[in-house]
Design a protein around this motif. Sequence first.
Motif, mmCIF file in Angstrom:
data_model
loop_
_atom_site.group_PDB
_atom_site.id
_atom_site.type_symbol
_atom_site.label_atom_id
_atom_site.label_comp_id
_atom_site.label_asym_id
_atom_site.label_seq_id
_atom_site.Cartn_x
_atom_site.Cartn_y
_atom_site.Cartn_z
ATOM 1 N N SER A 178 -15.452 -44.894 -1.898
ATOM 2 C CA SER A 178 -14.259 -44.506 -1.132
ATOM 3 C C SER A 178 -13.152 -43.984 -2.036
ATOM 4 C CB SER A 178 -13.752 -45.663 -0.275
ATOM 5 O OG SER A 178 -13.374 -46.752 -1.089
ATOM 6 N N LYS A 179 -12.972 -44.586 -3.212
ATOM 7 C CA LYS A 179 -11.934 -44.097 -4.139
ATOM 8 C C LYS A 179 -12.385 -42.830 -4.852
ATOM 9 C CE LYS A 179 -9.259 -48.219 -4.696
ATOM 10 N NZ LYS A 179 -9.609 -49.590 -4.913
ATOM 11 N N LEU A 180 -13.677 -42.713 -5.135
ATOM 12 C CA LEU A 180 -14.186 -41.485 -5.740
ATOM 13 C C LEU A 180 -13.947 -40.300 -4.806
ATOM 14 C CD1 LEU A 180 -15.741 -39.814 -7.832
ATOM 15 C CD2 LEU A 180 -17.855 -40.592 -6.741
ATOM 16 N N LEU A 181 -14.088 -40.523 -3.510
ATOM 17 C CA LEU A 181 -13.888 -39.439 -2.546
ATOM 18 C C LEU A 181 -12.450 -38.939 -2.514
ATOM 19 C CD1 LEU A 181 -16.157 -40.623 0.396
ATOM 20 C CD2 LEU A 181 -16.626 -38.843 -1.319
ATOM 21 N N ASN A 182 -11.517 -39.719 -3.060
ATOM 22 C CA ASN A 182 -10.126 -39.267 -3.166
ATOM 23 C C ASN A 182 -9.956 -38.181 -4.232
ATOM 24 O OD1 ASN A 182 -9.171 -40.988 -1.161
ATOM 25 N ND2 ASN A 182 -8.831 -42.655 -2.617
ATOM 26 N N PHE A 183 -10.948 -37.990 -5.072
ATOM 27 C CA PHE A 183 -10.912 -36.952 -6.109
ATOM 28 C C PHE A 183 -11.400 -35.631 -5.504
ATOM 29 C CE2 PHE A 183 -10.626 -40.724 -8.572
ATOM 30 C CZ PHE A 183 -10.099 -40.386 -9.808
ATOM 31 N N GLU A 184 -10.766 -35.230 -4.400
ATOM 32 C CA GLU A 184 -11.205 -34.058 -3.650
ATOM 33 C C GLU A 184 -11.242 -32.793 -4.498
ATOM 34 O OE1 GLU A 184 -9.041 -33.603 0.013
ATOM 35 O OE2 GLU A 184 -9.094 -35.773 0.355
ATOM 36 N N ASN A 185 -10.191 -32.556 -5.288
ATOM 37 C CA ASN A 185 -10.139 -31.332 -6.107
ATOM 38 C C ASN A 185 -11.240 -31.333 -7.164
ATOM 39 O OD1 ASN A 185 -7.946 -30.431 -4.629
ATOM 40 N ND2 ASN A 185 -6.452 -31.259 -6.069
ATOM 41 N N GLU B 47 -9.042 -31.952 -13.406
ATOM 42 C CA GLU B 47 -8.707 -32.804 -12.261
ATOM 43 C C GLU B 47 -8.990 -34.278 -12.560
ATOM 44 O OE1 GLU B 47 -7.078 -32.124 -9.536
ATOM 45 O OE2 GLU B 47 -6.951 -29.973 -9.914
ATOM 46 N N LEU B 48 -10.078 -34.539 -13.255
ATOM 47 C CA LEU B 48 -10.382 -35.912 -13.632
ATOM 48 C C LEU B 48 -9.278 -36.473 -14.526
ATOM 49 C CD1 LEU B 48 -13.791 -37.342 -14.680
ATOM 50 C CD2 LEU B 48 -11.731 -37.929 -15.927
ATOM 51 N N LEU B 49 -8.845 -35.667 -15.482
ATOM 52 C CA LEU B 49 -7.818 -36.131 -16.422
ATOM 53 C C LEU B 49 -6.433 -36.240 -15.786
ATOM 54 C CD1 LEU B 49 -8.897 -34.213 -19.636
ATOM 55 C CD2 LEU B 49 -9.123 -36.679 -19.172
#
Length: 142
Positions: free
Chosen positions: A92-99, A115-117
Motif C-alpha cells: 500500500s505504501k509502495l503504491l504511493n510512489f506513483e511517479n 522519484e525514489l530519491l
Amino acid sequence: MKDELYTELTNHIKEYEGFSRLVYECTGGYATIGYGRNVEQVGISKEEAEHLLQNDIQQCLKELRSIMNKFDELPDKAQLVLVDMCYNLGLSKLLNFENMLDAIDAGNWEKASEELLDSRYALQTKRRARINAAFLLSCSDV
C-alpha cells in the motif's frame, strides 16, 4: 516420543493456546504470536527468520505480479528494487510512489531513480534508498 503422542501433544497445545497471526499480550504480560510463542523471552531462531523472510518475499512477488502485468519482464534490478520496497514499506505504501512506478512502466530509469530519491523513504532509509536508486539507474544500461 511416539508419533501419535507427538501429534496429540501438538493438537492439545494448539487447542489451548489458539492461533494469532499478530502479536498480542498473553496473560503473563509477554508479547506472543502464533500458538503462544513468547517472542520476548524465546524470540525466533535464524532458521525461523529465514523461513519468514522467504515467505514474505514470495508474498511481495505475488502482490507485485497481481498489479503489474509485465513485472517479470522488467530488468532484474528493477524487480529487486520493487520487491525490496514492497518488503520494507508494504504494498500500500509502495503504491504511493506513483511517479516512480509510472517512470518504471515507461522505462524512464533516470526519472524512476530521481522519484525514489525525492521521498521520505529516502530520508529514512538513506543508504538503502541510494543503492536502490542506483539499481534503477543501471537499468538504462540493459
